[in-house]
Design an enzyme around this catalytic site. Sequence first.
Site, mmCIF file in Angstrom:
data_model
loop_
_atom_site.group_PDB
_atom_site.id
_atom_site.type_symbol
_atom_site.label_atom_id
_atom_site.label_comp_id
_atom_site.label_asym_id
_atom_site.label_seq_id
_atom_site.Cartn_x
_atom_site.Cartn_y
_atom_site.Cartn_z
ATOM 1 N N LYS B 270 0.840 -1.198 0.000
ATOM 2 C CA LYS B 270 0.000 0.000 0.000
ATOM 3 C C LYS B 270 0.876 1.250 0.000
ATOM 4 O O LYS B 270 1.914 1.302 0.653
ATOM 5 C CB LYS B 270 -0.898 0.025 1.238
ATOM 6 N N ASP B 365 -2.997 -7.401 -0.151
ATOM 7 C CA ASP B 365 -1.656 -7.362 0.432
ATOM 8 C C ASP B 365 -1.534 -8.262 1.656
ATOM 9 O O ASP B 365 -0.455 -8.376 2.232
ATOM 10 C CB ASP B 365 -1.279 -5.922 0.813
ATOM 11 N N ASP B 400 -2.371 -8.163 17.311
ATOM 12 C CA ASP B 400 -3.188 -7.511 16.301
ATOM 13 C C ASP B 400 -4.372 -8.403 15.918
ATOM 14 O O ASP B 400 -4.193 -9.591 15.624
ATOM 15 C CB ASP B 400 -2.294 -7.262 15.066
ATOM 16 N N ASN B 401 -5.571 -7.833 15.940
ATOM 17 C CA ASN B 401 -6.767 -8.547 15.466
ATOM 18 C C ASN B 401 -6.890 -9.987 15.968
ATOM 19 O O ASN B 401 -7.104 -10.913 15.171
ATOM 20 C CB ASN B 401 -6.756 -8.591 13.932
ATOM 21 N N GLU B 429 -5.809 -6.611 20.696
ATOM 22 C CA GLU B 429 -6.339 -5.496 19.907
ATOM 23 C C GLU B 429 -7.568 -5.989 19.161
ATOM 24 O O GLU B 429 -7.538 -6.227 17.968
ATOM 25 C CB GLU B 429 -5.286 -4.969 18.915
ATOM 26 N N LYS B 539 1.208 4.629 9.175
ATOM 27 C CA LYS B 539 1.243 3.221 8.777
ATOM 28 C C LYS B 539 1.868 3.057 7.394
ATOM 29 O O LYS B 539 2.397 1.997 7.073
ATOM 30 C CB LYS B 539 -0.181 2.633 8.751
#
Lengths: 679, 679
Positions: B270, B365, B400-401, B429, B539
């Site tokens: 990205k 991605d 993360d997640n 998170e 980010k």
Amino acid sequence: MTISSEQPRNVLYPEGLRFGRIPITAVAPVIEDGRFPSKAIPDSDITVGATVFREGHDQLGVSAVLYDPRGKEVQRIRLTAVGAGLDRWEGRLRPAARGLHTFTIEGWSDLYGTWEHDASIKIAAGVDVDLMLAEGVALFTRAAEERTAKDAALFRRTAAELADTSRSVEDRLAAGGTLQVLEAIRRKPIRSMVTASPAYPILVERELAGRGAWYEFFPRSEGAVYNPEAGEWTSGNFRTAAKRLDAVAAMGFDVVYLPPIHPIGRTHRKGPNNTLTAGPGDPGSPWAIGSEAGGHDAIHPDLGTFEDFDAFVARAAELNLEVALDFALQAAPDHPWVTSHPEWFTTRVDGSIAYAENPPKKYQDIYPINFDNDPKGISKEILRIVLMWIEHGVKVFRVDNPHTKPVQFWEWLIAKVNKKHPDVIFLAEAFTRPPMMHALGRAGFQQSYTYFTWRNTKTEIEEYFTEISHVSPAYFRPNFFVNTPDILTEYLQYGGPAAFKIRAVLASMASPMWGVYSGYELFEHVARPGAEEYIDNEKFQYRPRDYAAAEAEGRSLAPYISRLNAIRRSHPALGDLENLILHPSSDSATVAFSKHKETAEGKDTIIVVVNLDPHSTRESTVFLDLGALSIDAADRNEDGTFWVDDLVSGQSFAWGENNYVRLDAHVEPAHILSVRRQR
Amino acid sequence: MTISSEQPRNVLYPEGLRFGRIPITAVAPVIEDGRFPSKAIPDSDITVGATVFREGHDQLGVSAVLYDPRGKEVQRIRLTAVGAGLDRWEGRLRPAARGLHTFTIEGWSDLYGTWEHDASIKIAAGVDVDLMLAEGVALFTRAAEERTAKDAALFRRTAAELADTSRSVEDRLAAGGTLQVLEAIRRKPIRSMVTASPAYPILVERELAGRGAWYEFFPRSEGAVYNPEAGEWTSGNFRTAAKRLDAVAAMGFDVVYLPPIHPIGRTHRKGPNNTLTAGPGDPGSPWAIGSEAGGHDAIHPDLGTFEDFDAFVARAAELNLEVALDFALQAAPDHPWVTSHPEWFTTRVDGSIAYAENPPKKYQDIYPINFDNDPKGISKEILRIVLMWIEHGVKVFRVDNPHTKPVQFWEWLIAKVNKKHPDVIFLAEAFTRPPMMHALGRAGFQQSYTYFTWRNTKTEIEEYFTEISHVSPAYFRPNFFVNTPDILTEYLQYGGPAAFKIRAVLASMASPMWGVYSGYELFEHVARPGAEEYIDNEKFQYRPRDYAAAEAEGRSLAPYISRLNAIRRSHPALGDLENLILHPSSDSATVAFSKHKETAEGKDTIIVVVNLDPHSTRESTVFLDLGALSIDAADRNEDGTFWVDDLVSGQSFAWGENNYVRLDAHVEPAHILSVRRQR
């Protein structure tokens, strides 16, 4: 995949994990993690639910599975998501047979639902078209391998159609969602990651444990005769009392409940209106149990012999009435136990036996039992007495003040009795704080007295109906008595005949169990001044009543009560508890609720609207939650209305979502409406 | 008397009974009947409670007992009745050491309390006077037998005084209630029918699991240099980033949390502002993990070597900072696993590996990991990676997640890691629905991100503060981040500098855990249009910041943040969660809450009053619940007021029950008041 309830509670899944592949939490109804079974009766609907969720975006399926006492799967339903964003799933199980059932919740990855969802969206967006069709081919081809021949053929045909590039993309996708495919998937979903919760117990007891109309009367009053010359009474007895049974049966009751029938103590006997001194002719309170004539295993000589009692029970049985006995574990000072087993009471330091007291108040006519001095001895004796009465045909016991005895004693006694006689029912007469009342239900009491008599305003009624039907039904079966020898509420004292109708409708329609103490049908309403209790209370004196004359003169509620019980019997929706739904109404004294049930005979739906104000006419708009009533298109008239028939007045109304209601308390304070269905 | 958690759950007491002599139900904190431990940290107060009741009128005593990991009793407290008529008892336990503790609730018949109650009432009414005194003699004589010599002597003396007929009745009764007697009974009540609940687990983890201030920054930004001539960036690295640590420590943070430090994929990388195409110099998102340079066990070459990393961790440790690593279980298409272990991903029917999507949206991605194809293989690899980072001094992982991976995987991983390294902390998170967020806490996550950023109005804040402190603290430790690289709320976008103060006060004072993502202290507030996210998000690009210049020019919140963290460190009340109490206030934008704690050093009480409206001055009356603040008579001034010192402004106020407050958002939007105690 089901888990034994005996395995260590910390390990549920392989490798000692407590989460399964699909997390399943907050299963209901579950009492203390399954330590106690939840209560049910055959053919009643039980709302089951669980919080089930998963990682990611794939579709989730949730089922509930019911297993009979031998562990055989007897019902499997798919739960539906309720609320939004809460991951809560619900559905209804309906056990058919009696015994200790179990149920589990299954969470699973819904492979068809995931494919159908993703394929529809992506193909519509032109994304991954060939890929999604190919995924469909793979899905149906794999699923065909685990199916019966018929489904397998359907799935293979479906896979072929999804793969058929000679057809349009739309046609190919549509092949994956035909009615036949949906029906086959509905019958047996395509699942992976199937995860079962622990198995939780549901105890299905006989119907009378959860349904029934009770009638209470004092056998000594029925046929009691006053001799004015001698100034003396002749007590009624089981032979004279048996004559009352026809009328009780005719009113549609299922249970005749008798206050204690045992010998009554003489020492400190109470006189009329609870006075401290009884005259020689005063019969005393039946709850002051025990005299030289015997204790809990004896019959008061005035009432007759065991032969008379057996005949009474037999006559009741002919009329399809069960006899419930009062079971009051306390003794008059003259009870044989006082001398034979003083260790079953509390001895004070001065050597005297402790009477009941709530300092500084004294109740010297009653000796409470002490369950801690000789727990084995007293328990054995009480069990013996219960089993003796069971031998005489008594299968229902109304337990007096169970909250003044140890909860664990009741747990032990009821388990012991029900193990040998699973059809025996215990009703807890506990009027105390909620934790104790609920604990007695968990300990095994099949039914309980409730706060119903003290819930009179719309707010109170709506809150309490919600609690008994949606919060506590798994462990607390509410028997809604409209009155008792101890309870004559102000509402009845001052509400006039309309009040008696209102309370009878509320009790009989809201709960599958309700009860009436005799005299209610005669609108008896005069209280001892300052008390919430009848004047000249039957607990302390004879009260023969001329029911027939009252009825002949139109001064009786008996026909109305008969109608209510007849409605209950012909409408299965009224036999369930958890299906009670409240509906809003615009008037502060008008309450509306409904019950809906689907059986092999079709849909049964009752809507009850009650004017709670016994002195006025009230007008209101009732806003029906039509979703709860399951009104089909076929049931509707051309203008969208549907017919409801008033089972009291015989009138019919075309109703819709919002309905004008006018209820004159002096004419009919309540509508009991049956939704008319197309055959 | 305590019950092993491994015994069959259906039998708790002798003879297979589930009720003990004294019923004890609804014990808290208990998660799924003890299947999961509730969470605690050393020296934090845990509210314990139970519904305990008994038959009859005798007095009931209820205790909570804490046992350390070896089963030794380490604390015993008497619970007090809360509410009225609810039979609910509560108290606070405070574990001192780490490890898996247990606690039980004990219910017992309070023999002294019963005698004292009955004797006082009856003797005052002239009823059973001699008898009650004799009962007292018997009580103390019996109790003396089970006491130490000193108490036994006291009790025998008391018995003698109760029996002494030469004294007045009043004097004799008074002898049974002297201060010495009460103190002896308080230390060790006179009990019978002692009944213990099952033992329930409490896992006491290290302090950082439940207390701490977090600071997040991208090491690549710190020291990143743009070369305008070449139009290229030189990345910051661990050596340059380490220079930021002094400032972070100076602000009073405990944890430095770094976004993923691994090699970043190139395929579908990205570009700035989340655009689909990255230029050759765009660094890419650190969460797109994996390239030919390695995967989760490698360090991005731009950031340096393991040696550099170790030096960074070592420097942090010198400053009493712990380094938290991001742990994002997903792969860029260039991740080594994609070729070495394609079975750890989902392969579609066309042979390609499935990227992340939320149909029809695609995230090409990122390849999500599939935990079902080879659960043992992928789990083993992930465990290896975690243990590897632990070897490099990382004891804190921000996951993360986690809600996109199986919950049972986390249960397994955290148990495995914590068994060997009980000091390792995992922060979840998860921004998703409540059941999943709570399940992750039960599965073992020590902390969780929360909904805090989206709770901005008074109603929202009061409701959420109540939930995190009184509903879910046993299984959900809330880390209140004020912002993250993903979250820049409208409140911060448009609230100006006052909004940054307000949110920092709320987060740091309400929860023992709070977090700040760098740039917050610079009031960064410009969002990508239409998004709740920073424009030019770090980010996707380098974002070096000149913190020192901003601070020198008075454009920094750093001094305020430093003050907040200093207040947290010097006030133990702020280190607890369950002690948060809300206080009503008259203004719709003024919120008030307090925290109170008693330690060996005395009482510590903080009252926080915040104006939530960042654009106005608000006036309000704050109505303090003084009971929650434990204001002693000695703490009061002559007029009944007491002093509170504002730890932000340095002002002092004389406060009472109702207090006028005026907060100008542009001056100081919040009072942080410390109740001044007399020494």
